[in-house]
Design a protein around this motif. Structure first.
Motif, mmCIF file in Angstrom:
data_model
loop_
_atom_site.group_PDB
_atom_site.id
_atom_site.type_symbol
_atom_site.label_atom_id
_atom_site.label_comp_id
_atom_site.label_asym_id
_atom_site.label_seq_id
_atom_site.Cartn_x
_atom_site.Cartn_y
_atom_site.Cartn_z
ATOM 1 N N TRP A 123 0.850 -1.195 0.000
ATOM 2 C CA TRP A 123 0.000 0.000 0.000
ATOM 3 C C TRP A 123 0.889 1.250 0.000
ATOM 4 O O TRP A 123 0.674 2.180 -0.740
ATOM 5 C CB TRP A 123 -0.886 0.067 1.234
ATOM 6 C CG TRP A 123 -1.941 -0.987 1.303
ATOM 7 C CD1 TRP A 123 -2.361 -1.808 0.289
ATOM 8 C CD2 TRP A 123 -2.715 -1.337 2.444
ATOM 9 N NE1 TRP A 123 -3.351 -2.654 0.747
ATOM 10 C CE2 TRP A 123 -3.590 -2.384 2.069
ATOM 11 C CE3 TRP A 123 -2.770 -0.889 3.763
ATOM 12 C CZ2 TRP A 123 -4.487 -2.973 2.948
ATOM 13 C CZ3 TRP A 123 -3.674 -1.460 4.642
ATOM 14 C CH2 TRP A 123 -4.508 -2.487 4.240
ATOM 15 N N ASN A 157 2.366 -7.548 3.351
ATOM 16 C CA ASN A 157 1.002 -7.688 2.850
ATOM 17 C C ASN A 157 0.875 -9.012 2.101
ATOM 18 O O ASN A 157 1.291 -9.130 0.951
ATOM 19 C CB ASN A 157 0.695 -6.509 1.920
ATOM 20 C CG ASN A 157 -0.749 -6.516 1.471
ATOM 21 O OD1 ASN A 157 -1.298 -7.596 1.219
ATOM 22 N ND2 ASN A 157 -1.363 -5.363 1.378
ATOM 23 N N SER A 195 -7.562 -0.927 -1.023
ATOM 24 C CA SER A 195 -8.758 -1.787 -1.096
ATOM 25 C C SER A 195 -8.696 -2.617 0.169
ATOM 26 O O SER A 195 -8.069 -3.653 0.250
ATOM 27 C CB SER A 195 -8.655 -2.701 -2.321
ATOM 28 O OG SER A 195 -7.456 -3.428 -2.210
ATOM 29 N N TYR A 196 -9.276 -2.079 1.180
ATOM 30 C CA TYR A 196 -9.083 -2.649 2.510
ATOM 31 C C TYR A 196 -10.427 -3.106 3.032
ATOM 32 O O TYR A 196 -11.272 -2.300 3.359
ATOM 33 C CB TYR A 196 -8.526 -1.537 3.398
ATOM 34 C CG TYR A 196 -8.226 -1.928 4.820
ATOM 35 C CD1 TYR A 196 -9.225 -1.911 5.781
ATOM 36 C CD2 TYR A 196 -6.950 -2.297 5.182
ATOM 37 C CE1 TYR A 196 -8.946 -2.257 7.081
ATOM 38 C CE2 TYR A 196 -6.664 -2.632 6.497
ATOM 39 C CZ TYR A 196 -7.665 -2.609 7.444
ATOM 40 O OH TYR A 196 -7.367 -2.933 8.751
ATOM 41 N N GLN A 231 -3.517 -9.707 -0.357
ATOM 42 C CA GLN A 231 -4.373 -9.176 -1.428
ATOM 43 C C GLN A 231 -4.019 -9.671 -2.824
ATOM 44 O O GLN A 231 -4.828 -9.576 -3.733
ATOM 45 C CB GLN A 231 -4.449 -7.655 -1.383
ATOM 46 C CG GLN A 231 -3.150 -6.943 -1.684
ATOM 47 C CD GLN A 231 -3.316 -5.425 -1.533
ATOM 48 O OE1 GLN A 231 -4.040 -4.949 -0.685
ATOM 49 N NE2 GLN A 231 -2.642 -4.681 -2.382
#
Ligand code: AFD
Ligand code: MN
Ligand code: MN
Length: 397
Positions: free
Chosen positions: A73, A102, A395-396, A105
């Motif tokens: 992000w 991360n 896009s959390y 995603q």
């Protein structure tokens, strides 16, 4: 005339001087739930804007010198973005804090990342972990703070024990890349996004994995990551006792991992958690704990919520600092239950806000940071500058 004597006031000043809490970059960006998000004109869309917002919170509260970064992000190009981040740190006077890998995603991770049955996908995820350690090294960050979303949705679809083996191997490999002084924080969460089993679902699994990974690995307690009714302060006491408490992600919840503002639902629980930390310090129990916020400000104004969060954390930290632990110890020894409870909860009910104001003024900070925020025009300015864009970065869900 203060209602507090000079000894209490001095104790309070020292307690607040000693309390710093890290704010998350993702707290400034547009966030939402899996049902969608309500974008805000003042929301940050770039890392520069997040640093600028973090600097405003630091200016107003004096307690948030670092901002947690989320790889992908905040550093979409991984370690190649580290130089740019250093410039932003310089420019805004906020340092990078924990580095958050991360692994939740990318499409490759549909069936898991470090626990994926495919050795190839596991290698991809491990490379990301190594990159995250590298980023932490380049930024001088101490903590790589891993939340692993891996798990499964239906019984019988995965071997839970094979996944433990793969995971332990990956965390040991990650640990071998840590520089002296760096730490790997292993977060746990009972469910979500996986709804049948999550590979690191509770503190026992985190503690085991941290121990197996090596001496620089510790457990991260996210207060929203517990089943209803769990006694979180008891988990904290255990982790302190076994020397594995690495840090916290603070937030509050009514039902699940709701990521609400700390203390907004159950402030007494935060007080009880902080009491364990103050008691450990009083007992000279070695511990080195990172206090961090992990919240989603979906509806509240992002910066207002961050300032409110820090102020609440400071008040609850100070309340717990003022517990007369010697007298409490005597009452506990005697099992003088009501007296012990009255001392404990009586301190919780103490209104410490005047002491916090006194500390702020003594440190050259605004007496009322929320009022100062509303007055200083920062939010109005960034709304004007950013308002036209409703680009959603995180896009959390
Ligand atoms: C989500 C996860 C977890 C993680 C955070 C930041 O539940 O708490 O620490 O995102 O990645 O809240
Ligand atoms: Mn968390
Ligand atoms: Mn969470």
């Amino acid at each position: 005339m203060s209602q507090f004597n000079s000894a209490t006031t001095e104790r309070a000043m020292q307690a607040l001087d000693a309390f710093q809490i890290e704010i998350p970059s993702w707290g400034f960006a547009n966030t939402g739930t899996r049902f969608g998000k309500f974008v805000q004109p003042a929301a940050a869309s770039t890392l520069e804007e997040k640093f600028s917002d973090a600097a405003e919170v630091l200016r107003l509260t004096g307690a948030t010198p670092t901002m947690a970064l989320h790889v992908l992000w905040d550093l979409p190009n991984g370690k190649k973005d580290a130089a740019k981040v250093k410039e932003l740190e310089e420019k805004h006077g906020v340092r990078s804090g924990s580095i958050n890998p991360n692994l939740f995603q990318d499409q490759e991770y549909k069936y898991g990342s470090l626990c994926n049955p495919s050795a190839e996908i596991r290698a991809l995820a491990l490379a990301h972990m190594f990159d995250s350690v590298e980023i932490a090294t380049q930024l001088g960050s101490r903590d790589i703070s891993l939340w692993l979303p891996d798990g499964s949705n239906y019984p019988g679809t995965q071997s839970m024990r094979k996944r433990i083996e793969w995971l332990a191997e990956a965390l040991q490999a990650t640990h071998s890349k840590l520089k002296p002084g760096q730490r790997l924080l292993v977060e746990y969460k009972p469910f979500e996004p996986a709804f049948y089993h999550t590979d690191i679902a509770d503190w026992g699994m985190s503690a085991h994995l941290a121990r197996e990974a090596g001496p620089q690995a510790f457990v991260l307690v996210d207060t929203g990551h517990h089943y209803q009714g769990q006694n979180i302060e008891q988990i904290v006491a255990w982790l302190l006792h076994i020397g594995l408490l690495g840090g916290f992600h603070f937030n509050d919840r009514r039902y699940a991992d709701d990521d609400l503002t700390i203390g907004s639902i159950d402030p007494y629980q935060v007080f009880r958690i902080f009491h364990e930390l103050h008691a450990a310090k009083a007992d000279k129990l070695p511990h080195d704990v990172a206090y961090m916020i992990d919240q989603s400000h979906n509806l509240k104004g992002k910066i207002e919520a961050a300032v409110q969060t820090v102020s609440t954390a400071q008040e609850l930290w100070l309340k717990a600092a003022l517990v007369d632990r010697e007298e409490l110890g005597r009452l506990q020894e005697k099992c003088d239950l009501v007296a012990a409870e009255e001392l404990f909860r009586g301190t919780f009910w103490t209104d410490v806000r005047p002491l916090v104001v006194e500390w702020r003024v003594a440190r050259g900070l605004p007496a009322d940071p929320l009022k100062a925020l509303r007055k200083d025009g920062y939010v109005t300015r960034i709304e004007r500058e950013r308002g036209g864009r409703h680009s959603v970065v995180n896009s959390y869900a």
